[in-house]
Design an enzyme around this catalytic site. Structure first.
Site, short mmCIF file in Angstrom:
data_model
loop_
_atom_site.label_atom_id
_atom_site.label_comp_id
_atom_site.label_asym_id
_atom_site.label_seq_id
_atom_site.Cartn_x
_atom_site.Cartn_y
_atom_site.Cartn_z
N LYS A 160 -1.99 6.44 4.39
CA LYS A 160 -2.71 6.24 3.12
C LYS A 160 -4.21 6.12 3.35
CE LYS A 160 -0.67 2.36 1.98
NZ LYS A 160 0.24 2.19 3.14
N ARG A 191 1.13 -3.33 -4.69
CA ARG A 191 2.20 -3.36 -3.70
C ARG A 191 3.43 -4.10 -4.23
NH1 ARG A 191 -1.01 -2.94 1.26
NH2 ARG A 191 0.13 -3.22 3.17
N ARG A 232 -1.38 2.80 16.87
CA ARG A 232 -2.63 2.78 16.11
C ARG A 232 -3.66 1.88 16.77
NH1 ARG A 232 -2.76 1.81 9.70
NH2 ARG A 232 -1.88 -0.24 10.15
N ARG A 242 -4.40 -3.90 15.70
CA ARG A 242 -4.28 -4.92 14.68
C ARG A 242 -3.14 -5.87 15.04
NH1 ARG A 242 -4.26 -1.87 8.91
NH2 ARG A 242 -2.71 -3.50 8.57
N ARG A 250 7.15 -5.70 7.98
CA ARG A 250 6.34 -5.03 6.96
C ARG A 250 7.14 -3.90 6.29
NH1 ARG A 250 1.54 -3.25 10.37
NH2 ARG A 250 0.51 -2.57 8.46
P1 AMP Z 1 -2.86 -2.90 4.92
O1 AMP Z 1 -4.12 -2.70 5.67
O2 AMP Z 1 -2.86 -2.22 3.58
O3 AMP Z 1 -1.63 -2.58 5.72
O4 AMP Z 1 -2.77 -4.48 4.59
C1 AMP Z 1 -2.70 -5.43 5.62
C2 AMP Z 1 -2.12 -6.73 5.11
O5 AMP Z 1 -2.95 -7.25 4.07
C3 AMP Z 1 -0.73 -6.62 4.48
O6 AMP Z 1 0.31 -6.66 5.42
C4 AMP Z 1 -0.73 -7.84 3.56
O7 AMP Z 1 -0.56 -9.04 4.30
C5 AMP Z 1 -2.16 -7.83 3.04
N1 AMP Z 1 -2.29 -7.00 1.81
C6 AMP Z 1 -3.06 -5.89 1.64
N2 AMP Z 1 -2.94 -5.39 0.41
C7 AMP Z 1 -2.06 -6.20 -0.24
C8 AMP Z 1 -1.51 -6.20 -1.55
N3 AMP Z 1 -1.82 -5.27 -2.46
N4 AMP Z 1 -0.63 -7.20 -1.86
C9 AMP Z 1 -0.30 -8.16 -0.98
N5 AMP Z 1 -0.78 -8.20 0.28
C10 AMP Z 1 -1.66 -7.24 0.65
#
Ligand code: AMP
Length: 211
Positions: free
Chosen positions: A14, A89, A124, A157, A168
């Site tokens: 994404k 999400r 990654r 990360r 996740r």
């Molecule tokens: P990402 O970089 O999009 O994978 O986000 C990393 C982490 O941030 C996720 O595993 C969640 O803990 C938190 N996070 C990011 N976006 C959201 C969202 N829309 N709702 C809830 N948690 C989020």
């Protein structure tokens, strides 16, 4: 004006695809993950609230997310539209955006498999400074462990470690995947297969956007 959502499991690409589409369309990408990571780094109140959820691969509470997105989309650079990456999400987040009067043009769902994304997430590597992403085998940096764009040391990360990835993905299937049905009912869902090169996936995305 083009308002888009990029949907898909963690590791679907994404962020990578949003960054390419963003340049082509001249609209910003809004990544809640990036915003939360910046908040954690800066030690803000939101960062403090979010950190333990993020480290465990859990979702940050909807109220926090809805607040930061509502504030972000009001900024001047969003006047011509934006791409939401990693948000909404949950159904609660999708409904909150709708209740705030926000309407989308397309919801692009990147279709892939748990096996593919697990391999991708484990390999990654990201730049903690500029956010550029690499992969140890499929998209290595020119110098191992060093960001091509800014020379910073690359990191893995916390939440890209094997135990957290499984968690996740479980949360994705339970909480996020139902959004496909939600947007399908609104006639907005555009499913794009995650096969072939980054460029070919981008080509399919631009096609469903009519670009
Ligand atoms: P990402 O970089 O999009 O994978 O986000 C990393 C982490 O941030 C996720 O595993 C969640 O803990 C938190 N996070 C990011 N976006 C959201 C969202 N829309 N709702 C809830 N948690 C989020």
């Amino acid at each position: 004006m083009m308002k888009l959502i990029f949907l898909g499991p963690p590791g679907a690409g994404k962020g990578t695809q949003a960054s390419i589409a963003s340049k082509k369309l001249g609209i910003p990408t809004i990544s809640t993950g990036d915003m939360l990571r910046a908040a954690v780094k800066e030690g803000t109140e939101i960062g403090k609230q979010a950190k333990s959820f993020m480290d465990a691969g859990k979702l940050v509470p909807d109220s926090v997310i809805i607040g930061i997105v509502a504030e972000r989309v009001e900024k001047a650079d969003c006047a011509q539209g934006y791409i939401l990456d990693g948000v909404p999400r949950t159904l609660a987040q999708a409904r909150a955006l709708e209740d705030a009067g926000i309407r989308f043009d397309h919801v692009v769902s990147i279709e892939t498999t748990d096996q593919v994304v697990t391999q991708r997430l484990e390999g990654r590597r990201v730049c903690p400074d500029c956010g550029a992403t690499f992969h140890t085998t499929s998209n290595p940096s020119k110098v191992e462990g060093v960001c091509d764009a800014c020379g910073q040391a690359l990191i893995q990360r916390h939440d890209d470690q094997a135990e957290t990835i499984a968690n996740r993905l479980k949360i994705y299937h339970k909480e996020t995947e139902p959004l496909k049905e939600f947007y399908q009912q609104r006639g907005l869902l555009r499913q794009v297969e995650d096969t072939g090169s980054i460029e070919s996936v981008n080509g399919r995305i631009m096609a469903v956007l009519g670009k």
